[in-house]
Design an enzyme around this catalytic site. Structure first.
Site, short mmCIF file in Angstrom:
data_model
loop_
_atom_site.label_atom_id
_atom_site.label_comp_id
_atom_site.label_asym_id
_atom_site.label_seq_id
_atom_site.Cartn_x
_atom_site.Cartn_y
_atom_site.Cartn_z
N LYS A 44 0.80 -1.09 -0.05
CA LYS A 44 0.10 0.05 -0.13
C LYS A 44 0.77 1.34 0.08
O LYS A 44 1.94 1.32 0.65
CB LYS A 44 -0.86 0.02 1.21
CG LYS A 44 -1.62 1.35 1.47
CD LYS A 44 -2.52 1.48 0.53
CE LYS A 44 -3.19 3.00 0.76
NZ LYS A 44 -4.29 3.58 -0.21
N CYS A 127 -2.44 9.83 -6.10
CA CYS A 127 -3.50 9.60 -5.49
C CYS A 127 -4.63 10.69 -5.66
O CYS A 127 -4.39 11.89 -5.50
CB CYS A 127 -3.23 9.65 -4.12
SG CYS A 127 -4.51 9.39 -2.94
O1 RRO Z 1 -5.63 6.08 -0.66
C1 RRO Z 1 -6.18 6.48 -1.56
O2 RRO Z 1 -7.21 6.66 -1.19
C2 RRO Z 1 -6.07 5.85 -2.84
C3 RRO Z 1 -4.73 6.07 -3.41
BR1 RRO Z 1 -3.20 6.53 -2.49
C4 RRO Z 1 -4.35 5.73 -4.84
O3 RRO Z 1 -3.31 5.91 -5.16
N1 RRO Z 1 -5.44 5.51 -5.58
C5 RRO Z 1 -6.55 5.55 -5.20
O4 RRO Z 1 -7.61 5.02 -5.84
N2 RRO Z 1 -6.90 5.55 -3.78
#
Ligand code: RRO
Length: 309
Positions: A44, A127
């Site tokens: 993650k 993100c």
């Molecule tokens: O954590 C998120 O809300 C998230 C991330 Br970092 C990302 O790169 N892509 C996404 O769909 N959610």
């Protein structure tokens, strides 16, 4: 059938791995990915410290995919680096980082650089769910500055970037011109399509809480956009920069299509969430069946060979 593939100096026994964010946040999830038939895994996206993330519900499954606004909920960088340091002999692994500012990315890149473990680093520039923070990948000048500074300290291990989807030919070209100037090992296309809105007509409500229901879309919705991004960057970037395809993989045929567009590996996000880790053995079997029918015995027999009319 030989499904092996390569990125930088790493070899993978098949092109299948998870997408960052999908079942890779906790120790148990990562441990399960370590044992599965996926050849690799990515952690993650990490920030320097633990983050609670956005309020729940922040993830929902829909008939054609998923919508999420996790808000970078993660255990903190040291947890993921530690996992990699303890397990990199078992499989080739990717570490994902997504600093909320350049200094955070530099601090994490420095620690990753200094680690004795061998792994690939995926720098997430895309993100879509941090309130008040635009995606770095949509700011071309900023992307160049981030890469300049990261490559000053990150010199030994393979580094790639996770990109947002682009929708305009000029944007593909502008981004490729920037990426070309750096010794990147790979680019991952695409992150979720940012700020979609899924609603429930019966309850007359949004389905996730953060940002009044707006969130990143993944799954079937996004495959044509993902394939377009894989294809364009495969055409525009030097062949030393490998493409990792991500978006809309539900079947072996979807994997085949990503490889045909030029991907060297593929990441599974939404459908991994829905189907759990057993999806990888199904995808492997379905890809092998397609290759067998087409008389292909290895990925290089068709990778990138998409025909135009
Ligand atoms: O954590 C998120 O809300 C998230 C991330 Br970092 C990302 O790169 N892509 C996404 O769909 N959610």
């Amino acid at each position: 059938m030989d499904l092996s593939t390569n990125i930088a100096n790493f070899s993978f026994k098949n092109p299948l791995m998870n997408a960052s964010g999908a079942l890779c946040t906790s120790y148990d999830e990562l441990n399960a990915l370590l044992g599965g038939s996926n050849s690799s895994l990515v952690t993650k996206s990490a920030t320097p410290l633990y983050r609670e993330g956005n309020p729940m519900p922040r993830y929902a499954e829909t008939p054609l995919g998923t919508i999420n606004s996790m808000g970078l909920a993660n255990q903190g960088f040291d947890f993921y680096l530690n996992f990699i340091e303890n397990n990199y002999h078992q499989k080739p692994l990717f570490l994902s980082i997504a600093g909320l500012c350049l200094e955070d990315n530099l601090a994490m890149a420095k620690k990753a650089h200094e680690s004795k473990a061998e792994f690939l680093l995926e720098l997430n520039l895309s993100c879509p769910n941090i309130m008040g923070k635009p995606q770095t990948g949509y700011d071309f000048q900023r992307t160049r500055e981030v890469l300049e500074q990261v490559f000053e300290i990150y010199t030994d291990k393979p580094l790639g970037v996770k990109l947002p989807p682009y929708f305009d030919m000029v944007h593909f070209e502008q981004m490729a011109e920037i990426l070309k100037q750096f010794p990147l090992s790979f680019v991952t296309c695409i992150n979720s399509i940012g700020n979609g809105l899924y609603i429930d007509a019966q309850t007359e409500s949004v389905v996730i809480k953060p940002k009044d229901g707006f969130g990143g879309l993944g799954g079937e919705y996004v495959k044509p956009t993902a394939l377009a991004n894989v294809r364009k960057f495969y055409e525009l970037l030097p062949k030393s920069i490998k493409i990792i395809g991500c978006g809309g993989i539900l079947s072996g045929k979807d994997v085949f299509e990503h490889l045909l567009c030029g991907a060297s590996m593929v990441q599974v996000g939404s459908q991994l969430m829905k189907e759990k880790n057993q999806i990888f053995s199904r995808l492997e079997k379905e890809l092998e069946e397609i290759m067998y029918k087409k008389n292909y015995s290895k990925i290089e027999d068709f990778k990138g060979n998409l025909k135009s009319l």
